[in-house]
Design an enzyme around this catalytic site. Sequence first.
Site, PDB file in Angstrom:
ATOM      1  N   TYR A 168      -0.830   8.376  -2.562  1.00  0.00           N
ATOM      2  CA  TYR A 168      -0.894   8.062  -3.986  1.00  0.00           C
ATOM      3  C   TYR A 168      -2.073   8.786  -4.655  1.00  0.00           C
ATOM      4  CZ  TYR A 168       2.215   3.860  -3.841  1.00  0.00           C
ATOM      5  OH  TYR A 168       3.258   2.979  -3.744  1.00  0.00           O
ATOM      6  N   CYS A 171      -4.431  -1.548  -1.919  1.00  0.00           N
ATOM      7  CA  CYS A 171      -4.571  -0.110  -2.133  1.00  0.00           C
ATOM      8  C   CYS A 171      -5.492   0.054  -3.340  1.00  0.00           C
ATOM      9  CB  CYS A 171      -3.185   0.468  -2.441  1.00  0.00           C
ATOM     10  SG  CYS A 171      -3.215   2.202  -2.925  1.00  0.00           S
ATOM     11  N   ASN A 172      -6.620   0.729  -3.129  1.00  0.00           N
ATOM     12  CA  ASN A 172      -7.561   0.901  -4.235  1.00  0.00           C
ATOM     13  C   ASN A 172      -6.951   1.738  -5.357  1.00  0.00           C
ATOM     14  OD1 ASN A 172      -9.192   0.533  -1.640  1.00  0.00           O
ATOM     15  ND2 ASN A 172     -10.715   0.169  -3.227  1.00  0.00           N
ATOM     16  N   THR A 173      -6.186   2.761  -4.975  1.00  0.00           N
ATOM     17  CA  THR A 173      -5.619   3.678  -5.965  1.00  0.00           C
ATOM     18  C   THR A 173      -4.600   2.942  -6.841  1.00  0.00           C
ATOM     19  OG1 THR A 173      -5.814   5.352  -4.232  1.00  0.00           O
ATOM     20  CG2 THR A 173      -4.622   5.981  -6.220  1.00  0.00           C
ATOM     21  N   ASP A 217       0.879  -1.177   0.000  1.00  0.00           N
ATOM     22  CA  ASP A 217       0.000   0.000   0.000  1.00  0.00           C
ATOM     23  C   ASP A 217       0.916   1.225   0.000  1.00  0.00           C
ATOM     24  OD1 ASP A 217      -2.375   1.601   0.323  1.00  0.00           O
ATOM     25  OD2 ASP A 217      -1.892   1.813   2.433  1.00  0.00           O
ATOM     26  N   SER A 218       0.303   2.401  -0.184  1.00  0.00           N
ATOM     27  CA  SER A 218       1.088   3.638  -0.099  1.00  0.00           C
ATOM     28  C   SER A 218       1.539   3.903   1.342  1.00  0.00           C
ATOM     29  CB  SER A 218       0.237   4.814  -0.571  1.00  0.00           C
ATOM     30  OG  SER A 218      -0.882   4.968   0.294  1.00  0.00           O
ATOM     31  N   GLU A 260      -2.212   8.236   8.524  1.00  0.00           N
ATOM     32  CA  GLU A 260      -0.740   8.122   8.514  1.00  0.00           C
ATOM     33  C   GLU A 260      -0.116   8.827   9.715  1.00  0.00           C
ATOM     34  OE1 GLU A 260       1.562   6.444   6.482  1.00  0.00           O
ATOM     35  OE2 GLU A 260      -0.210   5.435   5.682  1.00  0.00           O
ATOM     36  N   CYS A 269     -11.010   3.127  -0.004  1.00  0.00           N
ATOM     37  CA  CYS A 269      -9.577   3.334   0.203  1.00  0.00           C
ATOM     38  C   CYS A 269      -9.218   2.569   1.462  1.00  0.00           C
ATOM     39  CB  CYS A 269      -9.287   4.828   0.387  1.00  0.00           C
ATOM     40  SG  CYS A 269      -7.623   5.182   1.015  1.00  0.00           S
ATOM     41  N   THR A 270      -8.105   1.853   1.415  1.00  0.00           N
ATOM     42  CA  THR A 270      -7.784   0.953   2.525  1.00  0.00           C
ATOM     43  C   THR A 270      -7.353   1.680   3.795  1.00  0.00           C
ATOM     44  OG1 THR A 270      -5.554   0.678   1.623  1.00  0.00           O
ATOM     45  CG2 THR A 270      -7.216  -0.964   0.992  1.00  0.00           C
ATOM     46  N   HIS A 271      -7.088   2.970   3.698  1.00  0.00           N
ATOM     47  CA  HIS A 271      -6.810   3.728   4.923  1.00  0.00           C
ATOM     48  C   HIS A 271      -8.084   3.990   5.728  1.00  0.00           C
ATOM     49  CE1 HIS A 271      -2.875   4.660   3.122  1.00  0.00           C
ATOM     50  NE2 HIS A 271      -2.505   5.169   4.285  1.00  0.00           N
TER      51      HIS A 271
END
Length: 268
Positions: A38, A69-71, A6-7, A147, A179-181
């Site tokens: 991202y 990560c979806n992006t 992931d980012s 983050e 979004c995975t965040h």
Amino acid sequence: MIGIFDSGIGGLSVYREIRKLLPQEDYVYYADNAHCPYGEKTREYIIARAREITETLIGKGADIIVVACNTATAAAISTLRAEYPIRFIGMEPAIKPAVAVTRSGVVGVLATAGTLKAEKYRHTRDTMHGDVVVVEHIGQGFVELVESGETSGPHAEEVVRNSLKPLLDEGADTIVLGCTHYPFLTDVIRKVAGPDVTVIDPAPAVARHLMEVMQEEGLLAGSESTDASFSGPEPAGSGLTGKRTGHSEFISSGPDTVLKKMAARLNL
Ligand code: DGL
């Protein structure tokens, strides 16, 4: 070995679901936090990052990779599948399950700018929504909150409200976390949205899909029971005939403080 990337730490929301299902597998998790977020980057930039990370993960022994990560899934998974001889599992925005449960007939999607404008997302949305209206909003500032480890409190609530309220105002009673965040903000999202709104995280479905693919490909721990290179006794209590032991390695391209903290908080 399962590679996950992931980012940043968002992919841990997927990793925790995968590990619940497959505790005996070995994992290597890559957080690309030196290049996070991202969401606003170009497709070419994300493809270049995804290639480099894929090579690192394969170099570590990954034989299947989850693009958590979806992006990055939207931007790069077709390139990765064309260029590398292993299976890649991506994130799918959970439009289909959301369409199945909405009562108001309006589904809200929260995701990054990169995901919402990607052809892959638009195709999923357009083929799945049927009679249901899909409204979208960027989760502005959500990734930065997660983050920085700020997943509760008045500031987090205000940031979440700014992006969620437009969807609620349109009548959305079901919110897809694209979004995975974002699953790390679920408590705040629920608090802002209220008890009548359903929040859908696709991670458990992605974990089940990964398990099926690994079964199909003979990649599950234990499937290598005839591996001649394994000659030692079974690890005590593991119930395994193979050599994997449920070990996880975490790598990050930037400082690893938040990654370590979150992994510890989630008992990963
Ligand atoms: N976690 C990522 C996703 O699922 C990317 C967030 C970002 O870096 O903008 O889209």
